[in-house]
Every structure is written in structure tokens, then in C-alpha cells.
Write a protein that holds these residues in place. Structure first.
Motif, PDB file in Angstrom:
ATOM      1  N   ILE A   2       0.851  -1.183   0.000  1.00 18.25           N
ATOM      2  CA  ILE A   2       0.000   0.000   0.000  1.00 18.25           C
ATOM      3  C   ILE A   2       0.895   1.244   0.000  1.00 18.25           C
ATOM      4  O   ILE A   2       1.821   1.348   0.810  1.00 18.25           O
ATOM      5  N   ARG A   3       0.598   2.164  -0.898  1.00 17.26           N
ATOM      6  CA  ARG A   3       1.282   3.458  -0.914  1.00 17.26           C
ATOM      7  C   ARG A   3       0.340   4.493  -0.305  1.00 17.26           C
ATOM      8  O   ARG A   3      -0.841   4.528  -0.625  1.00 17.26           O
ATOM      9  N   ALA A  56       4.561   7.241   2.271  1.00 14.64           N
ATOM     10  CA  ALA A  56       4.907   6.052   3.048  1.00 14.64           C
ATOM     11  C   ALA A  56       4.443   4.809   2.306  1.00 14.64           C
ATOM     12  O   ALA A  56       3.515   4.855   1.491  1.00 14.64           O
ATOM     13  N   GLU A  57       5.090   3.697   2.607  1.00 18.69           N
ATOM     14  CA  GLU A  57       4.714   2.409   2.046  1.00 18.69           C
ATOM     15  C   GLU A  57       4.478   1.429   3.187  1.00 18.69           C
ATOM     16  O   GLU A  57       5.184   1.465   4.203  1.00 18.69           O
ATOM     17  N   ALA A  59       3.251  -2.800   4.029  1.00 11.68           N
ATOM     18  CA  ALA A  59       3.176  -4.151   3.470  1.00 11.68           C
ATOM     19  C   ALA A  59       1.755  -4.505   3.037  1.00 11.68           C
ATOM     20  O   ALA A  59       1.558  -5.153   2.013  1.00 11.68           O
ATOM     21  N   ASP A  60       0.766  -4.043   3.814  1.00 12.44           N
ATOM     22  CA  ASP A  60      -0.623  -4.369   3.509  1.00 12.44           C
ATOM     23  C   ASP A  60      -1.546  -3.405   4.250  1.00 12.44           C
ATOM     24  O   ASP A  60      -1.078  -2.530   4.987  1.00 12.44           O
ATOM     25  N   SER A  61      -2.838  -3.571   4.045  1.00 12.77           N
ATOM     26  CA  SER A  61      -3.800  -2.651   4.666  1.00 12.77           C
ATOM     27  C   SER A  61      -3.822  -2.786   6.188  1.00 12.77           C
ATOM     28  O   SER A  61      -4.116  -1.818   6.883  1.00 12.77           O
ATOM     29  N   ALA A  62      -3.485  -3.954   6.716  1.00 13.20           N
ATOM     30  CA  ALA A  62      -3.424  -4.121   8.169  1.00 13.20           C
ATOM     31  C   ALA A  62      -2.298  -3.273   8.769  1.00 13.20           C
ATOM     32  O   ALA A  62      -2.464  -2.671   9.832  1.00 13.20           O
ATOM     33  N   ALA A  63      -1.168  -3.209   8.088  1.00 15.20           N
ATOM     34  CA  ALA A  63      -0.048  -2.389   8.567  1.00 15.20           C
ATOM     35  C   ALA A  63      -0.417  -0.910   8.516  1.00 15.20           C
ATOM     36  O   ALA A  63      -0.095  -0.150   9.439  1.00 15.20           O
ATOM     37  N   LEU A  64      -1.113  -0.486   7.463  1.00 14.14           N
ATOM     38  CA  LEU A  64      -1.562   0.909   7.368  1.00 14.14           C
ATOM     39  C   LEU A  64      -2.554   1.232   8.477  1.00 14.14           C
ATOM     40  O   LEU A  64      -2.461   2.283   9.112  1.00 14.14           O
ATOM     41  N   ALA A  65      -3.473   0.328   8.749  1.00 14.38           N
ATOM     42  CA  ALA A  65      -4.454   0.542   9.823  1.00 14.38           C
ATOM     43  C   ALA A  65      -3.761   0.624  11.177  1.00 14.38           C
ATOM     44  O   ALA A  65      -4.113   1.467  12.012  1.00 14.38           O
ATOM     45  N   ALA A  66      -2.757  -0.216  11.408  1.00 17.21           N
ATOM     46  CA  ALA A  66      -2.011  -0.177  12.671  1.00 17.21           C
ATOM     47  C   ALA A  66      -1.253   1.136  12.815  1.00 17.21           C
ATOM     48  O   ALA A  66      -1.183   1.718  13.903  1.00 17.21           O
ATOM     49  N   TYR A  67      -0.691   1.621  11.725  1.00 19.74           N
ATOM     50  CA  TYR A  67       0.007   2.917  11.696  1.00 19.74           C
ATOM     51  C   TYR A  67      -0.948   4.036  12.105  1.00 19.74           C
ATOM     52  O   TYR A  67      -0.634   4.866  12.960  1.00 19.74           O
ATOM     53  N   LYS A  68      -2.139   4.055  11.513  1.00 22.32           N
ATOM     54  CA  LYS A  68      -3.104   5.111  11.805  1.00 22.32           C
ATOM     55  C   LYS A  68      -3.685   5.004  13.210  1.00 22.32           C
ATOM     56  O   LYS A  68      -4.154   5.997  13.765  1.00 22.32           O
ATOM     57  N   ALA A  69      -3.639   3.817  13.805  1.00 17.48           N
ATOM     58  CA  ALA A  69      -4.154   3.611  15.166  1.00 17.48           C
ATOM     59  C   ALA A  69      -3.095   3.862  16.242  1.00 17.48           C
ATOM     60  O   ALA A  69      -3.418   3.932  17.430  1.00 17.48           O
ATOM     61  N   HIS A  70      -1.855   4.028  15.847  1.00 13.91           N
ATOM     62  CA  HIS A  70      -0.750   4.210  16.801  1.00 13.91           C
ATOM     63  C   HIS A  70      -0.894   5.555  17.519  1.00 13.91           C
ATOM     64  O   HIS A  70      -1.289   6.557  16.913  1.00 13.91           O
ATOM     65  N   PRO A  71      -0.569   5.620  18.818  1.00 14.96           N
ATOM     66  CA  PRO A  71      -0.693   6.881  19.560  1.00 14.96           C
ATOM     67  C   PRO A  71       0.163   8.023  18.994  1.00 14.96           C
ATOM     68  O   PRO A  71      -0.214   9.195  19.110  1.00 14.96           O
ATOM     69  N   THR A  72       1.271   7.720  18.377  1.00 10.47           N
ATOM     70  CA  THR A  72       2.110   8.760  17.788  1.00 10.47           C
ATOM     71  C   THR A  72       1.398   9.428  16.609  1.00 10.47           C
ATOM     72  O   THR A  72       1.594  10.620  16.362  1.00 10.47           O
ATOM     73  N   TYR A  73       0.567   8.690  15.908  1.00 15.06           N
ATOM     74  CA  TYR A  73      -0.223   9.263  14.804  1.00 15.06           C
ATOM     75  C   TYR A  73      -1.149  10.345  15.357  1.00 15.06           C
ATOM     76  O   TYR A  73      -1.250  11.435  14.798  1.00 15.06           O
ATOM     77  N   ALA A  74      -1.797  10.052  16.476  1.00 10.55           N
ATOM     78  CA  ALA A  74      -2.688  11.032  17.114  1.00 10.55           C
ATOM     79  C   ALA A  74      -1.902  12.252  17.590  1.00 10.55           C
ATOM     80  O   ALA A  74      -2.370  13.390  17.473  1.00 10.55           O
ATOM     81  N   LEU A  88      -4.937  16.494   2.013  1.00 10.37           N
ATOM     82  CA  LEU A  88      -5.491  15.560   1.035  1.00 10.37           C
ATOM     83  C   LEU A  88      -4.698  14.269   1.136  1.00 10.37           C
ATOM     84  O   LEU A  88      -3.462  14.289   1.109  1.00 10.37           O
ATOM     85  N   SER A  89      -5.412  13.142   1.228  1.00 11.86           N
ATOM     86  CA  SER A  89      -4.748  11.856   1.423  1.00 11.86           C
ATOM     87  C   SER A  89      -5.212  10.858   0.393  1.00 11.86           C
ATOM     88  O   SER A  89      -6.380  10.849  -0.018  1.00 11.86           O
ATOM     89  N   ALA A  90      -4.296   9.984  -0.028  1.00  7.71           N
ATOM     90  CA  ALA A  90      -4.630   8.883  -0.931  1.00  7.71           C
ATOM     91  C   ALA A  90      -3.859   7.641  -0.517  1.00  7.71           C
ATOM     92  O   ALA A  90      -2.672   7.721  -0.193  1.00  7.71           O
ATOM     93  N   ASP A  91      -4.559   6.521  -0.494  1.00  8.38           N
ATOM     94  CA  ASP A  91      -3.954   5.226  -0.216  1.00  8.38           C
ATOM     95  C   ASP A  91      -4.321   4.328  -1.383  1.00  8.38           C
ATOM     96  O   ASP A  91      -5.491   4.232  -1.762  1.00  8.38           O
ATOM     97  N   PHE A  92      -3.312   3.654  -1.949  1.00  6.38           N
ATOM     98  CA  PHE A  92      -3.607   2.762  -3.073  1.00  6.38           C
ATOM     99  C   PHE A  92      -2.640   1.592  -3.092  1.00  6.38           C
ATOM    100  O   PHE A  92      -1.528   1.671  -2.569  1.00  6.38           O
ATOM    101  N   GLU A  93      -3.107   0.508  -3.675  1.00 10.04           N
ATOM    102  CA  GLU A  93      -2.292  -0.687  -3.776  1.00 10.04           C
ATOM    103  C   GLU A  93      -1.358  -0.562  -4.974  1.00 10.04           C
ATOM    104  O   GLU A  93      -1.802  -0.279  -6.091  1.00 10.04           O
ATOM    105  N   ALA A  94      -0.073  -0.754  -4.722  1.00 13.40           N
ATOM    106  CA  ALA A  94       0.922  -0.685  -5.794  1.00 13.40           C
ATOM    107  C   ALA A  94       0.867  -1.967  -6.611  1.00 13.40           C
ATOM    108  O   ALA A  94       0.620  -3.047  -6.076  1.00 13.40           O
ATOM    109  N   LYS A  95       1.098  -1.822  -7.886  1.00 15.33           N
ATOM    110  CA  LYS A  95       1.096  -3.002  -8.779  1.00 15.33           C
ATOM    111  C   LYS A  95       2.473  -3.540  -8.957  1.00 15.33           C
ATOM    112  O   LYS A  95       3.446  -2.907  -8.840  1.00 15.33           O
TER     113      LYS A  95
END
Length: 95
Positions: A2-3, A56-57, A59-74, A88-95
Motif C-alpha cells: 500500500i502506498r 509512506a509504504e 506491506a498491507d492494509s493491516a499495517a496501514l491501519a495499525a500505523y493510523k491507530a498508533h498513539p504517535t499518529y494522534a 489531502l490523502s490517498a492510499d492505493f495498492e501498488a502493482k
């Protein structure tokens, strides 16, 4: 993979250093495989409104979700939100 790309505009040029510092906190979150914060070089012939870019890159959507849930993100959000005009934000799967 995920990018994750986020564009920010500052309320004032005086806030750019503080925005970059606040966003740099996100690089300490362990879930990304690659992380960058950069000022926009503003060399586009059509549009140069964006001041700061986060890329940022993950590995998968679970890693992105964990990143966004981390207290440092808040914490980074708490520091940067009052200084920025637009986000403005965009998340997409790299090919």
C-alpha cells in the motif's frame, strides 16, 4: 504493498518547519516499510499549492491501519492540524 501519500498546505509559511517536524514523528511508527516527509519543490507549471508531502509504504492494509491507530499518529495530528489549511490523502495498492 500500500502506498500512502498525503498533501498539506500551511496556513502560513511561518508554520512549515513546525509542520515538517510534527509529521516527522510519524516516521517513528514501526508499521511502514518506507517513510518520507518533504517540502514540495513547487516546480509544477500548473499548480504549486501543496507545501508538504508525506509518502509512506506499507506491506498491507493491516499495517496501514495499525500505523493510523498508533498513539504517535494522534500526537502528530494534534501538533499539525492547527497549522495546516488543507490535507489531502490517498492510499492505493501498488502493482
Amino acid at each position: 504493498m500500500i502506498r500512502h501519500i498525503v498533501f498539506f498546505t500551511a496556513k502560513s509559511d511561518d508554520h512549515l518547519d513546525a509542520i515538517c517536524e510534527g509529521l516527522s514523528l510519524l516516521g517513528t511508527i514501526p508499521h511502514s516499510t518506507h517513510f518520507e516527509v518533504s517540502r514540495n519543490s513547487k516546480v509544477d507549471q500548473i499548480s504549486n499549492e501543496v507545501d508538504v508531502v508525506v509518502y509512506a509504504e506499507f506491506a498491507d492494509s493491516a499495517a496501514l491501519a495499525a500505523y493510523k491507530a498508533h498513539p504517535t499518529y494522534a500526537e502528530a495530528t494534534r501538533r499539525v492540524r492547527p497549522l495546516r489549511e488543507l490535507r489531502l490523502s490517498a492510499d492505493f495498492e501498488a502493482k
